[in-house]
Design a protein around this motif. Structure first.
Motif, mmCIF file in Angstrom:
data_model
loop_
_atom_site.group_PDB
_atom_site.id
_atom_site.type_symbol
_atom_site.label_atom_id
_atom_site.label_comp_id
_atom_site.label_asym_id
_atom_site.label_seq_id
_atom_site.Cartn_x
_atom_site.Cartn_y
_atom_site.Cartn_z
ATOM 1 N N GLU A 1 0.838 -1.186 0.000
ATOM 2 C CA GLU A 1 0.000 0.000 0.000
ATOM 3 C C GLU A 1 0.882 1.248 0.000
ATOM 4 N N PRO A 2 0.521 2.273 -0.754
ATOM 5 C CA PRO A 2 1.346 3.484 -0.812
ATOM 6 C C PRO A 2 1.451 4.168 0.544
ATOM 7 N N PRO A 3 2.528 4.919 0.763
ATOM 8 C CA PRO A 3 2.690 5.629 2.038
ATOM 9 C C PRO A 3 1.762 6.835 2.140
ATOM 10 N N LEU A 4 1.597 7.314 3.352
ATOM 11 C CA LEU A 4 0.855 8.545 3.615
ATOM 12 C C LEU A 4 1.807 9.729 3.486
ATOM 13 N N CYS A 5 1.376 10.776 2.792
ATOM 14 C CA CYS A 5 2.214 11.959 2.586
ATOM 15 C C CYS A 5 2.000 12.930 3.745
ATOM 16 N N VAL A 6 3.089 13.350 4.382
ATOM 17 C CA VAL A 6 3.017 14.142 5.608
ATOM 18 C C VAL A 6 3.776 15.448 5.439
ATOM 19 N N ASP A 7 3.212 16.518 6.008
ATOM 20 C CA ASP A 7 3.891 17.812 6.062
ATOM 21 C C ASP A 7 3.512 18.488 7.368
ATOM 22 N N ILE A 8 4.442 19.207 7.975
ATOM 23 C CA ILE A 8 4.150 19.892 9.232
ATOM 24 C C ILE A 8 4.398 21.392 9.083
ATOM 25 N N GLU A 9 3.731 22.162 9.938
ATOM 26 C CA GLU A 9 3.966 23.599 10.065
ATOM 27 C C GLU A 9 4.323 23.884 11.516
ATOM 28 N N THR A 10 5.319 24.748 11.705
ATOM 29 C CA THR A 10 5.798 25.087 13.036
ATOM 30 C C THR A 10 5.823 26.606 13.199
ATOM 31 N N ASP A 11 6.302 27.056 14.340
ATOM 32 C CA ASP A 11 6.421 28.497 14.561
ATOM 33 C C ASP A 11 7.821 29.012 14.259
ATOM 34 N N GLY A 12 8.633 28.227 13.555
ATOM 35 C CA GLY A 12 9.967 28.676 13.173
ATOM 36 C C GLY A 12 10.887 27.498 12.932
ATOM 37 N N LEU A 13 12.126 27.802 12.542
ATOM 38 C CA LEU A 13 13.098 26.755 12.261
ATOM 39 C C LEU A 13 13.590 26.070 13.526
ATOM 40 N N SER A 14 13.485 26.759 14.665
ATOM 41 C CA SER A 14 13.758 26.147 15.970
ATOM 42 C C SER A 14 12.448 26.192 16.744
#
Length: 554
Positions: free
Chosen positions: A310-323
């Motif tokens: 089965e194909p993988p799930l595509c994931v992306d995250i959003e944060t409040d900065g690079l740290s």
């Protein structure tokens, strides 16, 4: 990816025009499709201006040479491909503006008709001994610009990422305050204040002053988006293995375009210093990829997860900065069900755990045997998800570590399994080159982080739908790139000009070792109820006006 509607203004330092083949500039024109070309000042550069006028289809202007008849400030109309027109005011210099301040008011208009002002010698200087930054020309701007409103001033003397709002006393230019973190909707301090939003368009660090260029997307509301590029991403130098010296040697042989490069025999290219036959073959392969827009797989190595059930799930995250202090959005696209889920913290930015818990509840409860797919995930998404899960929902840490995790960027670029047609290897550039049509949110990772920082600091609501659509776009763009690579010809299926490139196996391009023995099973498309930290679901047919991009768009 495509920005929101607006005109595209290409800002070129004269050094980016000098000594570049016309073919490179024409490629830049075709790729970026500017509606106008701004040759940056403040120095007079008539040869660079003439070169821009010759190479680009779009009209070009160079402020130091702009006269506008007898006026030192005049209006210039820019029209996009749909015929939408936008007017900007162009000043020759601060000196010219100082001599006739009333010309600025006339050129800028008023109310809804207000234009941005282009003035290349507006700049800032730092005075270390006084621990302050000075806005050069503040007195001139304060006397020429209207009070009680915000005027955008575009300048090539500040780098393209510069964006600050200066509040000045009328006439004197004394600084009353500076806003450093801005959103689109900003206003003056009061009706007696001259507020100047200074937007940079000049070279940025990392490219060098001779190579950095920028594209500003303008609308009636101001600057919607700023993109930066390296001029070597265009023309022959966009081809892998061709730097300035090799490009010069090719030009001496009459080769200045990628078409001419493809017509040049491998033996001729291999004879160039520091090239060799493998390098020559790579040049041909990459030139063909760029010309056709079709990716090329350089090895017979399977795509990450390609051989799974089965194909993988595509994931992306959003944060409040690079740290980051919080992962406030996690987006997941399921290519099997063609559904998208967004886990978003809308209510309490001091609680990093609720989104992570909701995400892990759904992933481990509903899809325990699915693998994950990211773009540069090992450089951003996986790294931060692992750290935050271990800290805030430690009872899920072991299960998280056991989940198979794939990184398409690692496989394609770092492990050299494919050549991609994007002018950079950022996800948006690659997906756009491969024909992905995004939702045109006009956002990028920095913009989403800054917006959430404001939410954390002031409680100012985000355009939630727009920011969710941005993250969704990244997830769907990732799968679009995956599919196009899956369709691409492998070396064993077709040799290329005298031989194929041998397969190179690199275990790091596959799933994490802890998970490599796992098999995947069908997941369900169950729907979650939505409140703080819970998921929302959209199917492929849902229609959204929103837009997207992210810090993990490497």
């Amino acid at each position: 990816m495509t920005a929101r509607a607006g005109v595209r203004l290409l800002a070129l330092p004269p050094s980016a025009l000098a000594n570049r083949p016309i073919a490179t500039l024409e490629d830049l024109d075709r790729t970026l499709k500017p509606d106008a070309v701004w040759v940056l000042g403040p120095a007079r550069e008539p040869q660079a201006f003439a070169r821009a006028r010759s190479a680009f289809d779009a009209p070009a202007f160079h402020p130091p040479l702009e006269t506008g008849g007898s006026e030192p400030v005049h209006r210039r109309v820019i029209a996009d491909s749909d015929g939408t027109e936008l007017e900007i005011a162009v000043a020759q210099s601060l000196r010219a503006l100082r001599s006739a301040p009333e010309a600025a008011s006339s050129a800028l208009g008023d109310g809804n008709d207000r234009s941005a002002l282009v003035c290349d010698d507006v700049t800032t200087t730092v005075r270390p001994t006084a621990l302050e930054t000075r806005l050069e020309g503040a007195e001139t701007l304060a006397s020429a610009l209207p009070a009680g409103t915000v005027t955008s001033v575009l300048t090539g003397s500040e780098p393209a990422e510069y964006d600050e709002l200066w509040h000045l006393e009328p006439e004197t230019g004394a600084v009353r305050g500076v806003d450093h973190e801005l959103r689109a909707e900003v206003g003056p301090l009061d009706e007696d204040c001259v507020s100047v939003r200074v937007r940079g368009a000049g070279p940025v660090e990392g490219y060098g002053r001779s190579r950095s260029i920028a594209v500003l997307t303008l609308s009636a509301d101001g600057v919607e988006r700023v993109e930066t590029h390296d001029v070597t991403d265009f023309g022959l130098e966009a081809v892998s293995g061709i730097g300035p010296k090799t490009a010069e040697r090719l030009a001496e042989r009459g080769v200045t375009t990628r078409t001419e490069l493809l017509e040049t025999p491998l033996e001729t290219l291999a004879a160039l210093p520091n090239v060799g036959r493998d390098g020559a073959r790579t040049m041909h392969e990459h030139a063909r990829v760029l010309e056709t827009g079709e990716p090329r797989r350089r090895t017979d190595e399977s795509l990450p997860g390609e051989d799974w059930h089965e194909p993988p799930l595509c994931v992306d995250i959003e944060t409040d900065g690079l740290s980051p202090t919080i992962i406030w959005q996690i987006g997941v696209y399921d290519p099997v069900a063609d559904t998208y889920r967004a886990f978003v913290e809308r209510d309490d930015p001091t609680d990093p755990g609720s989104v992570l818990e909701a995400f892990c509840d759904w992933l481990l409860g509903m899809h325990p045997n699915r693998a994950l797919l990211t773009w540069n995930g090992w450089g951003f998404d996986y790294r931060h998800l692992g750290a935050f899960i271990a800290k805030h929902v430690p009872y899920y840490a072991d299960e998280w570590e056991s989940i198979p995790k794939f990184d398409l960027y690692l496989w394609a670029v770092k492990n050299d399994n494919a050549l991609l047609p994007g002018r950079t290897n950022k996800l948006e550039a690659v997906a756009d080159a491969l024909g992905y049509e995004d939702a045109a949110t006009g956002l990028d990772g920095a913009a989403t982080a800054a917006a959430y920082q404001r939410f954390m600091r002031t409680g100012a609501e985000l355009e939630w739908d727009r920011h969710e659509a941005y993250c969704e776009d990244d997830c769907r763009a990732l799968w679009h790139v995956y599919e196009r690579l899956r369709e691409a010809t492998t070396p064993s299926e077709s040799s290329f000009e005298g031989g194929s490139v041998p397969s190179r196996t690199d275990p790091s391009g596959s799933a994490s070792s802890a998970a490599s023995s796992r098999t995947s099973a069908s997941g369900s498309g169950a729907t979650d109820s939505g409140s703080r930290g819970t998921a929302t679901q959209r199917d492929a047919s849902s229609d959204t006006d929103s837009e997207q991009t992210g810090l993990s768009d490497f």
